[in-house]
Scaffold this active site. Structure first.
Site, PDB file in Angstrom:
ATOM      1  N   LYS A 143      26.524 160.649 -16.317  1.00 33.03           N
ATOM      2  CA  LYS A 143      26.948 159.459 -15.582  1.00 33.03           C
ATOM      3  C   LYS A 143      26.042 158.281 -15.945  1.00 33.03           C
ATOM      4  O   LYS A 143      24.914 158.473 -16.387  1.00 33.03           O
ATOM      5  CB  LYS A 143      26.824 159.713 -14.069  1.00 33.03           C
ATOM      6  CG  LYS A 143      27.868 160.621 -13.488  1.00 33.03           C
ATOM      7  CD  LYS A 143      27.652 160.771 -11.988  1.00 33.03           C
ATOM      8  CE  LYS A 143      28.686 161.692 -11.357  1.00 33.03           C
ATOM      9  NZ  LYS A 143      30.073 161.213 -11.460  1.00 33.03           N
TER      10      LYS A 143
ATOM     11  N   ARG B  91      36.053 170.572  -9.565  1.00 36.43           N
ATOM     12  CA  ARG B  91      37.265 171.402  -9.684  1.00 36.43           C
ATOM     13  C   ARG B  91      36.957 172.748 -10.334  1.00 36.43           C
ATOM     14  O   ARG B  91      37.659 173.723 -10.093  1.00 36.43           O
ATOM     15  CB  ARG B  91      38.336 170.605 -10.450  1.00 36.43           C
ATOM     16  CG  ARG B  91      37.920 170.203 -11.823  1.00 36.43           C
ATOM     17  CD  ARG B  91      38.716 169.014 -12.376  1.00 36.43           C
ATOM     18  NE  ARG B  91      38.347 167.742 -11.749  1.00 36.43           N
ATOM     19  CZ  ARG B  91      38.930 166.576 -12.008  1.00 36.43           C
ATOM     20  NH1 ARG B  91      39.921 166.502 -12.873  1.00 36.43           N
ATOM     21  NH2 ARG B  91      38.534 165.474 -11.395  1.00 36.43           N
TER      22      ARG B  91
HETATM   23  N1  BES Z   1      31.289 163.753  -7.779  1.00 39.17           N
HETATM   24  C1  BES Z   1      32.147 162.994  -8.608  1.00 39.17           C
HETATM   25  C2  BES Z   1      33.137 162.156  -7.820  1.00 39.17           C
HETATM   26  C3  BES Z   1      32.570 161.035  -6.986  1.00 39.17           C
HETATM   27  C4  BES Z   1      32.516 159.753  -7.485  1.00 39.17           C
HETATM   28  C5  BES Z   1      32.157 161.262  -5.689  1.00 39.17           C
HETATM   29  C6  BES Z   1      32.024 158.737  -6.703  1.00 39.17           C
HETATM   30  C7  BES Z   1      31.664 160.241  -4.889  1.00 39.17           C
HETATM   31  C8  BES Z   1      31.597 158.981  -5.408  1.00 39.17           C
HETATM   32  C9  BES Z   1      32.951 163.919  -9.509  1.00 39.17           C
HETATM   33  O1  BES Z   1      32.305 165.089  -9.904  1.00 39.17           O
HETATM   34  C10 BES Z   1      33.259 163.175 -10.751  1.00 39.17           C
HETATM   35  O2  BES Z   1      32.353 162.871 -11.480  1.00 39.17           O
HETATM   36  N2  BES Z   1      34.543 162.894 -10.974  1.00 39.17           N
HETATM   37  C11 BES Z   1      34.979 162.203 -12.136  1.00 39.17           C
HETATM   38  C12 BES Z   1      36.119 162.981 -12.750  1.00 39.17           C
HETATM   39  C13 BES Z   1      36.500 162.522 -14.132  1.00 39.17           C
HETATM   40  C14 BES Z   1      35.393 162.821 -15.115  1.00 39.17           C
HETATM   41  C15 BES Z   1      37.774 163.215 -14.544  1.00 39.17           C
HETATM   42  C16 BES Z   1      35.451 160.832 -11.707  1.00 39.17           C
HETATM   43  O3  BES Z   1      36.086 160.700 -10.664  1.00 39.17           O
HETATM   44  O4  BES Z   1      35.173 159.877 -12.423  1.00 39.17           O
HETATM   45 MN    MN Z   2      31.101 164.829 -11.624  1.00 38.16          MN
END
Ligand code: BES
Ligand code: MN
Ligand code: ZN
Length: 513
Positions: free
Chosen positions: A292, A366
């Site tokens: 990230k 997931r």
């Molecule tokens: N934990 C994150 C989602 C999230 C984002 C929670 C902001 C709280 C605040 C999750 O694991 C994630 O990184 N999701 C990605 C998925 C994508 C890579 C398909 C996302 O939503 O960008």
């Molecule tokens: Mn994630």
């Protein structure tokens, strides 16, 4: 399998980070108020015509309260707050509007929250909240006001200097049938607040001190004296035997091994199939090799909020002794980049046998949920499965702070969930699950992939998990990425982790028992 008898001292203080306020219930008794009350809180539906105790309080101030309300153009709309000082014989009169419509339970909780927010923090004095003559559709409204005040009166200040830490408050709530109100609060609603506190504590705790085993130990500790509860902890070897390649894959880059924590509560006949609650427990989400950006990455310490809400809900249900069987499953991993972490392009084999190609290691929630929901069904044959996860930024962008996303295969079930949202005060809004969402996660080299090319990110995430949920089983997917963390306070929660899901899942259990 490891049983609960692992006696290891927890790595962070095992007591709740912040003790709940102590709240007592008394009848409305004006003479005692007059002599003992320095600070009173009045709930008022009409500033022009004060009723009940508010009217008597006004008389004690020789009509100055009514005059002040007029001068300040107090509106009495729900939540409107005004504080008047030194109106002898009172040091402080806090007036909070109720509006004129009958108040339901969440609105009464909000009122309690407004009161807590308007009063000074800490154990200063003993403010008296006067809850007579309220417009309400609910029995024993004081108990819900108490619940709301407790929910709002949460602080995560354990990492501050001792002098800056806040003492629990002491509140007295005056209203009719105070003994029954006290019983409702102390035997039931207070436990829901404890569950919410547990969840907020976990989601606020820095990732450094809450890794999978630390989560397990903290929860085991909190359930120590709770009856009819059985705790199972699956470690890496247990999960290897079950071929949980997805859950184990996510944790591979971390020095902290993954766990699957299972709390079974048996409050009904053994033969009754349980409700399964499955929560995402990523103790820190760096994104893994699909790292990230630095923007707000610190908030990913709360990526275990789903699992924490499952633990909190189980605590609430078990402590109040609900007549139902519920099993909570919490897959726990830390998502770190490392030389042995999973890579984009890798293929993982799940317990179900279905293989998953990793497009992004940041779509990890997931993955751990896929193995956890399969295990939940195979081992516990539930009659309903609810999973809860901070799963996608997509859900957060669509629904922000107001609603968690709910995704089901059945519109009637989604509607039922919206209703449960209205009753519990934690609202949900449906997002779709279309056959195309399943098509979009087809992989060229594996059975599915963990993220699709398309835009409906929340639905794609649900489709991955849905691949592992039997179609005949009533299934509710809750994406709490938007509601989990509050950038500013709401009536029933200060800014920060709001512990979303405890009140909601508690209400599911009440309605499906
Ligand atoms: N934990 C994150 C989602 C999230 C984002 C929670 C902001 C709280 C605040 C999750 O694991 C994630 O990184 N999701 C990605 C998925 C994508 C890579 C398909 C996302 O939503 O960008
Ligand atoms: Mn994630
Ligand atoms: Zn995540």
């Amino acid at each position: 399998m490891l049983r609960k008898f692992i006696l290891v001292a927890s790595v962070f203080a095992t007591s709740l980070a912040y003790a709940m306020p102590s709240i007592t219930f008394e009848e409305v008794d004006l003479p005692s108020l007059q002599t003992s009350a320095q600070s009173v809180v009045l709930f008022i539906d009409d500033a022009e015509t004060l009723k009940g105790t508010a009217k008597q309080v006004d008389e004690l101030t020789d009509g100055r309260l009514a005059q002040a309300l007029t001068e300040s153009e107090f509106s009495a709309s729900l939540g409107a707050t005004e504080v008047f000082f030194a109106m002898t014989p009172f040091s402080r009169i806090t007036v909070i509007g109720t509006g004129t419509e009958p108040l339901n339970a969440p609105q009464l909780q909000d009122l309690g929250g407004y009161a807590a927010a308007a009063l000074p923090t800490g154990a200063v004095g003993q403010p008296r909240l006067i809850a007579d003559s309220l417009p309400t559709s609910v029995q024993l409204p004081q108990a819900y006001i108490a619940m709301g005040a407790s929910l709002r009166d949460y602080h995560f200040d354990k990492y501050k200097k001792t002098e800056s830490q806040t003492e629990p408050r002491r509140l007295v709530i005056h209203g009719a049938e105070s003994e029954s109100a006290s019983a409702l609060y102390n035997n039931d609603l207070r436990h829901v607040v404890e569950g919410v506190y547990l969840t907020r504590d976990m989601a606020s705790e820095p990732g450094k001190s809450i890794y999978p085993q630390a989560f397990v130990e903290h929860v085991v500790d909190l359930f120590d004296d709770v009856r009819n509860v059985d705790i199972d902890v699956l470690d890496v070897r247990d999960m290897q035997k079950l071929n949980m390649g997805a859950l184990l894959g996510v944790g591979k880059g971390s020095v902290h091994d993954s766990r699957l924590l299972v709390i079974s509560y048996q409050g009904a006949d053994k033969k009754q199939a349980p409700i399964a609650l499955v929560g995402k427990g990523i103790t820190f989400d760096t994104g893994g090799i699909s790292l990230k950006s630095n923007n707000n990455m610190w908030q990913m310490k709360s990526d275990l909020a789903g699992a924490a809400a499952v633990a909190g809900t189980l605590l609430a249900i078990a402590k109040r002794g609900e007549n139902v069987n519920v099993v909570g499953l919490m897959p726990l991993s830390e998502n770190m980049p490392a030389q042995d972490a999973i890579r984009p392009g890798d293929v993982l084999t799940t317990m179900q046998g279905t293989t998953i190609e990793i497009i992004s290691t940041d779509a990890e929630g997931r993955l751990i949920l896929s193995d956890a929901v399969r295990y939940a069904q195979d081992k516990y044959a539930p009659r309903m499965l609810v999973n809860i996860a901070t799963l996608t930024g997509s859900a957060a962008r669509a629904l922000s702070d107001e609603y968690a996303a709910v995704i089901t295969r059945d519109w009637a079930l989604s509607e039922k969930m919206m209703e449960i949202g209205n009753v519990s005060g934690e609202h949900v809004w449906p997002l779709p699950l279309h056959p195309n969402h399943f098509t979009q996660i087809k992989s060229d080299i594996a059975d599915i992939k963990n993220s699709g090319a398309g835009n409906p990110g929340a639905s794609i995430g649900a489709a991955v998990i849905g691949t592992f949920v039997d179609e005949s089983l009533p299934w509710v997917h809750l994406d709490i990425a938007g509601v989990d963390w509050l950038s500013s306070s709401i009536p029933v929660a200060p800014a920060g982790s709001q512990g979303w899901g405890v009140r909601f899942m508690d209400q599911i259990v009440r309605e499906y028992k």
